[in-house]
Design a protein around this motif. Structure first.
Motif, PDB file in Angstrom:
ATOM      1  N   THR A   1     -19.900 -33.091  -1.392  1.00 62.38           N
ATOM      2  CA  THR A   1     -19.314 -31.950  -0.960  1.00 62.38           C
ATOM      3  C   THR A   1     -18.918 -31.761   0.540  1.00 62.38           C
ATOM      4  O   THR A   1     -19.434 -32.496   1.220  1.00 62.38           O
ATOM      5  CB  THR A   1     -20.466 -30.767  -1.061  1.00 62.38           C
ATOM      6  N   SER A   2     -18.256 -30.749   0.793  1.00 60.60           N
ATOM      7  CA  SER A   2     -17.888 -30.849   2.481  1.00 60.60           C
ATOM      8  C   SER A   2     -19.313 -30.700   3.258  1.00 60.60           C
ATOM      9  O   SER A   2     -19.365 -31.201   4.521  1.00 60.60           O
ATOM     10  CB  SER A   2     -17.089 -29.498   2.562  1.00 60.60           C
TER      11      SER A   2
ATOM     12  N   GLY B   1     -21.991 -22.100   1.577  1.00 67.41           N
ATOM     13  CA  GLY B   1     -21.133 -22.544   0.465  1.00 67.41           C
ATOM     14  C   GLY B   1     -20.587 -23.954   0.567  1.00 67.41           C
ATOM     15  O   GLY B   1     -20.139 -24.351  -0.561  1.00 67.41           O
TER      16      GLY B   1
ATOM     17  N   THR C   1     -21.783 -26.149  -2.266  1.00 64.84           N
ATOM     18  CA  THR C   1     -21.782 -25.445  -3.552  1.00 64.84           C
ATOM     19  C   THR C   1     -20.165 -25.510  -3.929  1.00 64.84           C
ATOM     20  O   THR C   1     -20.094 -25.267  -5.065  1.00 64.84           O
ATOM     21  CB  THR C   1     -22.442 -24.344  -3.788  1.00 64.84           C
ATOM     22  N   LYS C   2     -19.315 -25.382  -2.986  1.00 65.84           N
ATOM     23  CA  LYS C   2     -17.974 -25.098  -3.420  1.00 65.84           C
ATOM     24  C   LYS C   2     -17.397 -26.081  -4.156  1.00 65.84           C
ATOM     25  O   LYS C   2     -16.716 -25.675  -5.330  1.00 65.84           O
ATOM     26  CB  LYS C   2     -17.237 -25.176  -1.769  1.00 65.84           C
ATOM     27  N   GLU C   3     -17.474 -27.291  -4.025  1.00 66.21           N
ATOM     28  CA  GLU C   3     -16.801 -28.449  -4.994  1.00 66.21           C
ATOM     29  C   GLU C   3     -17.330 -28.500  -6.331  1.00 66.21           C
ATOM     30  O   GLU C   3     -16.645 -28.460  -7.252  1.00 66.21           O
ATOM     31  CB  GLU C   3     -16.917 -29.772  -4.299  1.00 66.21           C
TER      32      GLU C   3
ATOM     33  N   ASP D   1     -18.773 -25.764  -7.655  1.00 69.22           N
ATOM     34  CA  ASP D   1     -18.103 -24.475  -8.105  1.00 69.22           C
ATOM     35  C   ASP D   1     -16.628 -24.690  -8.846  1.00 69.22           C
ATOM     36  O   ASP D   1     -16.431 -24.254  -9.891  1.00 69.22           O
ATOM     37  CB  ASP D   1     -17.973 -23.377  -7.105  1.00 69.22           C
ATOM     38  N   ALA D   2     -15.901 -25.404  -8.094  1.00 75.57           N
ATOM     39  CA  ALA D   2     -14.596 -25.585  -8.553  1.00 75.57           C
ATOM     40  C   ALA D   2     -14.529 -26.617  -9.770  1.00 75.57           C
ATOM     41  O   ALA D   2     -13.789 -26.222 -10.737  1.00 75.57           O
ATOM     42  CB  ALA D   2     -13.809 -26.520  -7.445  1.00 75.57           C
TER      43      ALA D   2
ATOM     44  N   PRO E   1     -19.676 -16.784  -7.756  1.00 75.75           N
ATOM     45  CA  PRO E   1     -18.071 -17.180  -7.833  1.00 75.75           C
ATOM     46  C   PRO E   1     -17.697 -16.486  -9.135  1.00 75.75           C
ATOM     47  O   PRO E   1     -18.347 -16.727 -10.190  1.00 75.75           O
ATOM     48  CB  PRO E   1     -17.889 -18.636  -7.759  1.00 75.75           C
TER      49      PRO E   1
END
Ligand SMILES: NCc1[nH]cc(CCC(=O)O)c1CC(=O)O
Length: 339
Positions: A70-71, A86, A89-91, A93-94, A118
């Motif tokens: 993740t970033s 986030g 969790t962003k990647e 979630d995607a 999301p």
């Protein structure tokens, strides 16, 4: 995105699966559940725990773990640059939304509290809570009150910095980033830090609980909202996965988490907010919520402890009490680098 796959039960289920294929043609997909996770050692251990729990309760389902970076893991600068929590969790979630995985495992502590999950996803179940405490890791075995004045304590969490200043003003918080394993390595390198503050549950999950020299009582160091709790997230229209996740839900943890996160949501807290809160179920079944909002220098402390039967009522009431005491002023302070 970097993918890797842990086959889990695949190998010893292969024979069964082959045998069933003739009778259950076309159903093999519905027997596969893919768990997505960030690829830090702690996150992988968490996903593996969920895989094992699901495999135990649902032997007919094959569960795989798919990990991705993740970033938040890649960027070791100030997290504010990435727009907050986030980042971890962003990647995942995607991957959940585009159907690459079916279930995500997150630390509640890392799930943003100032906005809903999301769109298209739901936080479907909370696992029974682990140890909620923060702890000191000191190579010489000291407890926090035994550290000499000026000792450098690695932590970047404003909640920990503020409570250090409140109780142990002679200690010096020094920013540190990276996953727990890399923090321990930095401590062991011995140049920048004399000790670390970390979560007990996190160290247990990565098999490093023997590094803990002092689990700090929760009244001195009130934990973060969601500490020690894992949450299972899935697509909101995926009823099969929602049902599987629900089978792992712990109602008591669910209720405690609702109280803490309702409060956080009303305060619009993010990872730069010096907010600490712990909900606990009392022996009589009522829920208590203890919360602090503290200035970074530890000199202004808002402290609220209330009890109620309903978690949403409790979280709302504690947030309102903190706001009446002036929380907005402490929470709206500009933070370095954030927009
Ligand atoms: N800040 C990252 C993070 N998110 C969740 C945990 C620990 C495990 C948990 O509380 O669920 C940690 C590590 C730490 O704070 O030491």
């Amino acid at each position: 995105m970097v993918w890797s796959t842990t086959p889990g039960r695949l190998s010893h289920l292969a024979a069964d699966t082959r045998a069933q294929r003739s009778t259950l043609a076309g159903m093999s997909d519905s027997r596969l559940l893919r768990i997505g996770t960030r690829n830090s050692p702690m996150a992988l251990a968490q996903a593996e725990r969920v895989r094992a729990m699901l495999a135990d309760r649902h032997p007919d389902v094959t569960v795989e773990v798919r990990s991705m970076s993740t970033s938040g893991d890649r960027w070791l600068g100030d997290l504010a640059v990435l727009g907050g929590k986030g980042a971890f969790t962003k990647e995942v979630d995607a991957a959940l939304l585009n159907g690459d995985v079916d279930l995500a495992v997150h630390c509640v502590k890392d799930v943003p509290g100032d906005r809903p999950a999301p769109a298209g996803t739901v936080l479907a179940a909370y696992l029974a809570r682990d140890d909620v405490r923060d702890c000191l890791v000191h190579p010489g075995g000291l407890r926090i009150e035994q550290l000499p004045a000026g000792a450098r304590v690695g932590t970047s969490a404003v909640r920990r910095v503020a409570q250090l200043a409140l109780h142990w003003p002679d200690l010096v918080p020094v920013p540190i980033r990276g996953n727990a394993n890399s923090r321990l390595a930095k401590l062991d390198a011995g140049e920048a830090y004399d000790a670390l503050l970390l979560a007990v549950s996190g160290l247990q999950r990565i098999g490093q609980a023997d590094r803990i020299t002092h689990p700090i009582d929760v009244d001195s160091m009130i934990p973060a909202v969601g500490s020690g709790t894992l949450v299972l997230q899935c697509r909101d229209d995926d009823t099969r996965t929602r049902d599987l996740a629900a089978s792992l839900n712990d109602p008591r943890t669910w209720r405690e988490t609702m109280a803490e996160r309702t409060m956080l949501h009303i305060l619009q807290g993010n990872c730069h907010s010096p907010i600490a809160a712990l909900a606990r179920t009392e022996p009589d079944g009522r829920l208590g919520l203890r919360a602090r909002v503290i200035s970074l220098d530890g000199k202004t402390v808002l402290d609220v402890h209330e009890w109620a039967a309903d978690p949403i009522t409790l979280g709302t009431s504690v947030a309102a009490a903190l706001l009446r005491q002036g929380a907005r002023e402490l929470l709206d302070l500009p933070t370095h680098g954030s927009a």
